[in-house]
Design a protein around this motif. Structure first.
Motif, short mmCIF file in Angstrom:
data_model
loop_
_atom_site.label_atom_id
_atom_site.label_comp_id
_atom_site.label_asym_id
_atom_site.label_seq_id
_atom_site.Cartn_x
_atom_site.Cartn_y
_atom_site.Cartn_z
N THR A 37 -106.13 -103.12 -5.65
CA THR A 37 -106.80 -103.63 -6.85
C THR A 37 -108.21 -104.15 -6.52
OG1 THR A 37 -105.75 -105.79 -6.57
CG2 THR A 37 -104.64 -104.20 -8.03
N SER A 38 -108.79 -103.64 -5.45
CA SER A 38 -110.18 -104.00 -5.15
C SER A 38 -111.09 -103.38 -6.21
CB SER A 38 -110.57 -103.48 -3.76
OG SER A 38 -110.56 -102.05 -3.75
N PRO A 39 -112.27 -103.96 -6.43
CA PRO A 39 -113.18 -103.41 -7.45
C PRO A 39 -113.46 -101.92 -7.27
CG PRO A 39 -113.94 -105.57 -6.76
CD PRO A 39 -112.80 -105.21 -5.85
N ALA A 40 -113.68 -101.50 -6.03
CA ALA A 40 -113.98 -100.08 -5.78
C ALA A 40 -112.80 -99.19 -6.14
CB ALA A 40 -114.38 -99.87 -4.32
N ALA A 41 -111.59 -99.65 -5.78
CA ALA A 41 -110.39 -98.86 -6.07
C ALA A 41 -110.13 -98.80 -7.58
CB ALA A 41 -109.18 -99.46 -5.35
N LEU A 42 -110.35 -99.92 -8.28
CA LEU A 42 -110.16 -99.94 -9.73
C LEU A 42 -111.14 -99.00 -10.42
CD1 LEU A 42 -109.56 -103.74 -10.47
CD2 LEU A 42 -107.86 -101.92 -10.27
N LEU A 43 -112.37 -98.99 -9.96
CA LEU A 43 -113.37 -98.11 -10.54
C LEU A 43 -112.96 -96.64 -10.37
CD1 LEU A 43 -116.15 -97.52 -11.78
CD2 LEU A 43 -117.13 -97.74 -9.48
N THR A 44 -112.54 -96.29 -9.16
CA THR A 44 -112.13 -94.91 -8.90
C THR A 44 -110.91 -94.53 -9.73
OG1 THR A 44 -113.00 -94.98 -6.63
CG2 THR A 44 -111.33 -93.31 -7.11
N ARG A 45 -109.94 -95.43 -9.79
CA ARG A 45 -108.72 -95.15 -10.55
C ARG A 45 -109.03 -95.00 -12.04
NH1 ARG A 45 -102.99 -95.46 -9.81
NH2 ARG A 45 -102.10 -94.93 -11.86
N PHE A 46 -109.88 -95.89 -12.56
CA PHE A 46 -110.21 -95.79 -13.98
C PHE A 46 -110.88 -94.46 -14.29
CE2 PHE A 46 -113.30 -96.22 -17.42
CZ PHE A 46 -112.44 -96.51 -18.46
N ILE A 156 -113.48 -103.76 -15.63
CA ILE A 156 -112.29 -102.97 -15.34
C ILE A 156 -111.19 -103.88 -14.80
CG2 ILE A 156 -111.34 -101.05 -14.01
CD1 ILE A 156 -114.15 -99.85 -13.93
N ARG A 157 -110.04 -103.87 -15.44
CA ARG A 157 -108.88 -104.64 -15.04
C ARG A 157 -107.81 -103.69 -14.49
NH1 ARG A 157 -112.40 -107.49 -15.43
NH2 ARG A 157 -112.71 -109.33 -16.76
N PRO A 158 -106.91 -104.19 -13.66
CA PRO A 158 -105.89 -103.28 -13.11
C PRO A 158 -105.06 -102.57 -14.17
CG PRO A 158 -105.93 -105.33 -11.86
CD PRO A 158 -106.80 -105.53 -13.07
N ASP A 159 -104.59 -103.32 -15.18
CA ASP A 159 -103.66 -102.72 -16.14
C ASP A 159 -103.58 -103.58 -17.40
OD1 ASP A 159 -102.19 -104.91 -15.23
OD2 ASP A 159 -100.97 -103.68 -13.88
N PHE A 160 -102.77 -103.13 -18.34
CA PHE A 160 -102.60 -103.86 -19.60
C PHE A 160 -102.01 -105.24 -19.36
CE2 PHE A 160 -100.03 -104.83 -23.44
CZ PHE A 160 -101.06 -104.84 -24.37
N GLU A 161 -101.07 -105.34 -18.44
CA GLU A 161 -100.43 -106.62 -18.16
C GLU A 161 -101.45 -107.65 -17.64
OE1 GLU A 161 -97.34 -103.40 -17.81
OE2 GLU A 161 -99.38 -103.69 -17.08
N SER A 162 -102.37 -107.19 -16.80
CA SER A 162 -103.41 -108.10 -16.28
C SER A 162 -104.30 -108.61 -17.40
CB SER A 162 -104.26 -107.36 -15.24
OG SER A 162 -103.48 -106.93 -14.15
#
Length: 213
Positions: A37-46, A156-162
């Motif tokens: 859930t690092s910022p870089a990983a969240l950006l790529t996943r999104f 960018i957040r990890p998911d809806f729950e976050s």
């Protein structure tokens, strides 16, 4: 004097509350767990998830983003748009004015392009969260055929729950303050009739997402 409405509401309030014997949730789990859930990983996943949904993604400089927005608007001279203070793209208002493009009335159904910001973006599903309110008409993202959304990478957040967890800590403004909150996962589509996929049934046929920062 008691009215029918008062009597009905009184009975509802006096009724036994449902599910009172359900124990509180001890541990909340994400429906789509993310290992990183690092910022870089969240950006790529999104980016990956939004593209899977059929969105077009742009991670450009502000100047290049504005140039691309103008290309997408094309020859049109009117757009629907949020208050530009809620769209995180510096210089957009001035660029539109210089191109002779004005903002139409919020309920103008003849406008092709709607431009919004977003309240959050969800990496796990590639979704956008939009809460409407003053200067943020819900019709801007729902009425035109083409939706241009601008987000900051730090939204960018990890998911809806976050995102829901954040809402709880802030007093649920997306539900208690905003007049409407929608979760947008790609272009509008339905396959209710004959299992045939139709895009644009209840909203935009095309979604472009600009990420700044």
């Amino acid at each position: 004097m008691s009215t029918s409405r008062d009597r009905i509401i009184g009975k509802l309030r006096a009724a036994q509350q449902p599910f009172t014997d359900v124990a509180p949730v001890a541990e909340r789990k994400s429906m789509v767990p993310l290992d990183d859930t690092s910022p870089a990983a969240l950006l790529t996943r999104f980016k990956d998830e939004a593209q899977k949904l059929g969105c077009y993604l742009y991670h450009l400089s502000e100047a290049d983003s504005i140039a691309r927005v103008l290309e997408l608007i094309g020859a049109d001279k009117q757009v629907l748009a949020w208050d530009f203070r809620s769209i995180p793209l510096s210089g957009l208002s001035e660029a539109l004015a210089s191109a002779g493009i004005s903002t139409a009335a919020y309920d103008d159904g003849g406008v092709k392009v709607g431009i919004t910001g977003a309240d959050a973006a969800l990496a796990a599903t590639g979704s956008l969260v939009l809460s409407s309110g003053r200067g943020k008409h819900r019709t801007t993202s729902l009425l035109p055929d083409v939706h241009l959304a601008v987000i900051r990478s730090d939204q960018i957040r990890p998911d809806f729950e976050s995102w829901i967890s954040e809402q709880r800590t802030m007093g649920q403004p997306a539900f208690h303050v905003a007049s409407n909150t929608v979760i947008i996962s790609g272009p509008s589509k339905t396959a209710d009739i004959a299992q045939e996929l139709i895009k644009g049934a209840h909203g935009p046929r095309v979604v472009h997402i600009f990420i700044v920062g």
